[in-house]
Design a protein around this motif. Structure first.
Motif, PDB file in Angstrom:
ATOM      1  N   ALA A 251      39.217  27.113  33.270  1.00 42.36           N
ATOM      2  CA  ALA A 251      38.017  27.703  33.556  1.00 42.36           C
ATOM      3  C   ALA A 251      37.851  27.393  35.094  1.00 42.36           C
ATOM      4  O   ALA A 251      37.298  28.262  35.780  1.00 42.36           O
ATOM      5  CB  ALA A 251      36.944  26.938  32.761  1.00 42.36           C
ATOM      6  N   ARG A 252      38.418  26.428  35.678  1.00 44.02           N
ATOM      7  CA  ARG A 252      38.189  26.176  37.114  1.00 44.02           C
ATOM      8  C   ARG A 252      39.013  27.262  37.837  1.00 44.02           C
ATOM      9  O   ARG A 252      38.419  27.443  38.938  1.00 44.02           O
ATOM     10  CB  ARG A 252      38.692  24.930  37.610  1.00 44.02           C
ATOM     11  N   GLU A 253      40.021  27.873  37.250  1.00 46.87           N
ATOM     12  CA  GLU A 253      40.703  28.847  37.926  1.00 46.87           C
ATOM     13  C   GLU A 253      39.911  30.148  38.038  1.00 46.87           C
ATOM     14  O   GLU A 253      39.893  30.826  39.030  1.00 46.87           O
ATOM     15  CB  GLU A 253      41.954  29.275  37.285  1.00 46.87           C
ATOM     16  N   TYR A 254      39.258  30.369  36.805  1.00 45.66           N
ATOM     17  CA  TYR A 254      38.206  31.389  36.834  1.00 45.66           C
ATOM     18  C   TYR A 254      37.032  31.229  37.959  1.00 45.66           C
ATOM     19  O   TYR A 254      36.576  32.342  38.412  1.00 45.66           O
ATOM     20  CB  TYR A 254      37.925  31.688  35.597  1.00 45.66           C
ATOM     21  N   VAL A 255      36.559  30.063  38.057  1.00 45.34           N
ATOM     22  CA  VAL A 255      35.651  29.837  39.041  1.00 45.34           C
ATOM     23  C   VAL A 255      35.793  30.397  40.399  1.00 45.34           C
ATOM     24  O   VAL A 255      34.910  30.755  41.241  1.00 45.34           O
ATOM     25  CB  VAL A 255      35.111  28.322  38.823  1.00 45.34           C
ATOM     26  N   ARG A 256      36.946  29.798  40.669  1.00 44.18           N
ATOM     27  CA  ARG A 256      37.658  30.366  42.083  1.00 44.18           C
ATOM     28  C   ARG A 256      37.695  31.756  42.305  1.00 44.18           C
ATOM     29  O   ARG A 256      37.482  32.196  43.249  1.00 44.18           O
ATOM     30  CB  ARG A 256      38.983  29.591  42.328  1.00 44.18           C
ATOM     31  N   VAL A 257      38.157  32.291  41.321  1.00 48.99           N
ATOM     32  CA  VAL A 257      38.076  33.837  41.278  1.00 48.99           C
ATOM     33  C   VAL A 257      36.776  34.578  41.496  1.00 48.99           C
ATOM     34  O   VAL A 257      36.563  35.498  42.253  1.00 48.99           O
ATOM     35  CB  VAL A 257      38.953  34.460  40.026  1.00 48.99           C
ATOM     36  N   LEU A 258      35.765  33.804  40.644  1.00 48.18           N
ATOM     37  CA  LEU A 258      34.399  34.447  40.822  1.00 48.18           C
ATOM     38  C   LEU A 258      34.003  34.005  42.540  1.00 48.18           C
ATOM     39  O   LEU A 258      33.205  34.839  43.064  1.00 48.18           O
ATOM     40  CB  LEU A 258      33.446  33.725  40.028  1.00 48.18           C
ATOM     41  N   GLU A 259      34.145  32.747  42.740  1.00 47.86           N
ATOM     42  CA  GLU A 259      33.666  32.386  44.124  1.00 47.86           C
ATOM     43  C   GLU A 259      34.365  33.078  45.239  1.00 47.86           C
ATOM     44  O   GLU A 259      33.596  33.551  46.300  1.00 47.86           O
ATOM     45  CB  GLU A 259      34.079  30.933  44.519  1.00 47.86           C
ATOM     46  N   GLU A 260      35.649  33.296  45.017  1.00 47.89           N
ATOM     47  CA  GLU A 260      36.379  34.005  46.389  1.00 47.89           C
ATOM     48  C   GLU A 260      36.525  35.222  46.388  1.00 47.89           C
ATOM     49  O   GLU A 260      36.767  35.917  47.347  1.00 47.89           O
ATOM     50  CB  GLU A 260      37.693  33.304  46.470  1.00 47.89           C
ATOM     51  N   ARG A 261      36.432  36.176  44.925  1.00 50.12           N
ATOM     52  CA  ARG A 261      36.827  37.340  44.989  1.00 50.12           C
ATOM     53  C   ARG A 261      35.620  38.397  44.305  1.00 50.12           C
ATOM     54  O   ARG A 261      35.424  39.383  44.784  1.00 50.12           O
ATOM     55  CB  ARG A 261      37.719  37.539  44.150  1.00 50.12           C
ATOM     56  N   LEU A 262      35.295  37.904  43.404  1.00 51.98           N
ATOM     57  CA  LEU A 262      34.086  38.787  42.680  1.00 51.98           C
ATOM     58  C   LEU A 262      32.651  38.570  42.858  1.00 51.98           C
ATOM     59  O   LEU A 262      31.776  39.747  42.969  1.00 51.98           O
ATOM     60  CB  LEU A 262      34.429  38.717  41.122  1.00 51.98           C
ATOM     61  N   GLY A 263      32.309  37.490  42.940  1.00 46.83           N
ATOM     62  CA  GLY A 263      31.011  37.037  43.303  1.00 46.83           C
ATOM     63  C   GLY A 263      30.491  36.904  41.865  1.00 46.83           C
ATOM     64  O   GLY A 263      30.937  37.012  40.867  1.00 46.83           O
ATOM     65  N   PRO A 264      28.948  36.480  41.742  1.00 53.23           N
ATOM     66  CA  PRO A 264      28.324  36.406  40.513  1.00 53.23           C
ATOM     67  C   PRO A 264      28.470  37.519  39.553  1.00 53.23           C
ATOM     68  O   PRO A 264      28.474  38.811  39.987  1.00 53.23           O
ATOM     69  CB  PRO A 264      27.083  36.225  40.740  1.00 53.23           C
ATOM     70  N   ALA A 265      28.599  37.464  38.368  1.00 54.15           N
ATOM     71  CA  ALA A 265      28.969  38.654  37.355  1.00 54.15           C
ATOM     72  C   ALA A 265      28.654  38.189  36.036  1.00 54.15           C
ATOM     73  O   ALA A 265      28.829  37.007  35.586  1.00 54.15           O
ATOM     74  CB  ALA A 265      30.556  39.037  37.725  1.00 54.15           C
ATOM     75  N   PRO A 266      28.365  39.125  34.989  1.00 53.00           N
ATOM     76  CA  PRO A 266      28.648  38.894  33.793  1.00 53.00           C
ATOM     77  C   PRO A 266      30.186  38.543  33.396  1.00 53.00           C
ATOM     78  O   PRO A 266      31.111  39.285  33.929  1.00 53.00           O
ATOM     79  CB  PRO A 266      28.147  40.119  33.008  1.00 53.00           C
ATOM     80  N   VAL A 267      30.264  37.633  32.486  1.00 53.61           N
ATOM     81  CA  VAL A 267      31.667  37.143  31.942  1.00 53.61           C
ATOM     82  C   VAL A 267      31.612  37.226  30.431  1.00 53.61           C
ATOM     83  O   VAL A 267      30.852  36.930  29.616  1.00 53.61           O
ATOM     84  CB  VAL A 267      31.803  35.762  32.176  1.00 53.61           C
ATOM     85  N   MET A 268      32.964  38.017  29.867  1.00 51.75           N
ATOM     86  CA  MET A 268      33.005  38.043  28.637  1.00 51.75           C
ATOM     87  C   MET A 268      34.341  37.455  28.067  1.00 51.75           C
ATOM     88  O   MET A 268      35.428  37.949  28.871  1.00 51.75           O
ATOM     89  CB  MET A 268      32.969  39.665  28.338  1.00 51.75           C
ATOM     90  N   GLY A 269      34.288  36.442  27.332  1.00 54.46           N
ATOM     91  CA  GLY A 269      35.418  35.785  27.033  1.00 54.46           C
ATOM     92  C   GLY A 269      35.870  36.333  25.411  1.00 54.46           C
ATOM     93  O   GLY A 269      35.082  36.341  24.841  1.00 54.46           O
TER      94      GLY A 269
END
Length: 279
Positions: A82-100
């Motif tokens: 999950a921490r890897e995906y947090v970095r993707v949101l922080e650095e690349r995508l910004g706040p967004a809906p997440v579907m797992g």
């Protein structure tokens, strides 16, 4: 009939991704165990099937299906992923809906728990706060197949647990016959074992109250991994959640009931607030 949307592959550091469509919003999709079963390069077949599955979402969103890195640590955890995906949101995508999806739903819960400011809305697709106790024997069989690198039998077993009716008989048989011509090709077989181990070890049920984003819990009531009891427990213990159940649906409900799955999910992401419980 909707056309298959445009697709582009790339990488956020060590995380391969597939971008589907060019809608005005952004949607992050966290895939399940099948993410560990391919080489991470998103070939033509993978691009085509993923784009087709997400075609309805691509009208409203630019969808990013983001993979885990290849070569996971053998002791990798859901929380660490999950921490890897947090970095993707922080650095690349910004706040967004997440579907797992499936295992990805476990990861998505941890993303939302750790960084609610980065998750606009949360969708747990055929996923709950833990695996059902009765499914652990299936998980151990899948782990054995992974250790033996028997990808044909692993895929066939997954099909048996995913589908209903005629598909439940046909798809495993095809996997064990013509599927031998194009078996799964994991970049690192250890990733499959590590992913199964992380899923078996995860239990977030006692921490559901810490998840702030509004959440949709959607799946099949006969799913062997996340059955109705787990879906209802997950829904009831989340602070702000909706529930959508497919009667007679198994772990492949998002594929077999795609019209309902896509429709309910898109309504939820658009702000629909009514509780859903399909009989």
């Amino acid at each position: 009939m909707l056309a298959s949307p445009a697709v582009e592959s790339g990488s956020f550091g060590e995380n391969p991704y597939l971008r589907v469509g060019d809608g005005p919003g952004t949607l992050l999709v966290v895939p399940g165990l099948d993410d560990a079963l391919f080489d991470g390069s998103y070939g033509r077949a993978k691009r085509r099937t993923t784009a087709w599955a997400l075609r309805r979402f691509a009208e409203e969103y630019t969808v990013y299906v983001v993979s885990r890195p290849r070569g996971l640590d053998p002791d990798a955890s859901i929380e660490g992923m999950a921490r890897e995906y947090v970095r993707v949101l922080e650095e690349r995508l910004g706040p967004a809906p997440v579907m797992g999806i499936s295992m990805g739903g476990l990861i998505a819960q941890e993303i939302a728990r750790e960084r609610p400011d980065l998750v606009d809305r949360l969708v747990l697709g055929v996923s709950g706060c833990r695996l059902a106790p009765g499914s652990r024997e299936i998980g151990r069989r899948l782990r054995w197949y992974a250790l033996e690198e028997d990808w044909i039998e692993l895929r066939a077993t997954l099909f048996e647990e995913m589908y209903t009716g005629r598909r439940r008989r046909l798809y495993p048989a095809l996997a064990r016959s013509v599927g031998k011509l194009r078996p799964p090709e994991p970049a690192d077989p250890g990733d499959v074992v590590a992913s199964i181990d992380a899923t078996l070890a995860y239990d977030g049920c006692d921490r559901l109250g810490e998840i702030e984003p509004r959440t949709l819990v959607i799946g099949g009531d006969e799913d062997p991994f996340f059955p109705e009891s787990i879906l209802r427990e997950t829904h009831e213990d989340l602070p702000d959640a909706q529930l959508a159940l497919f009667r007679g649906g198994r772990h492949g409900a998002l594929l077999e009931r795609s019209e309902g799955f896509d429709g309910w999910t898109l309504d939820f992401l658009a702000g629909e607030t009514a509780r859903i419980d399909q009989v």
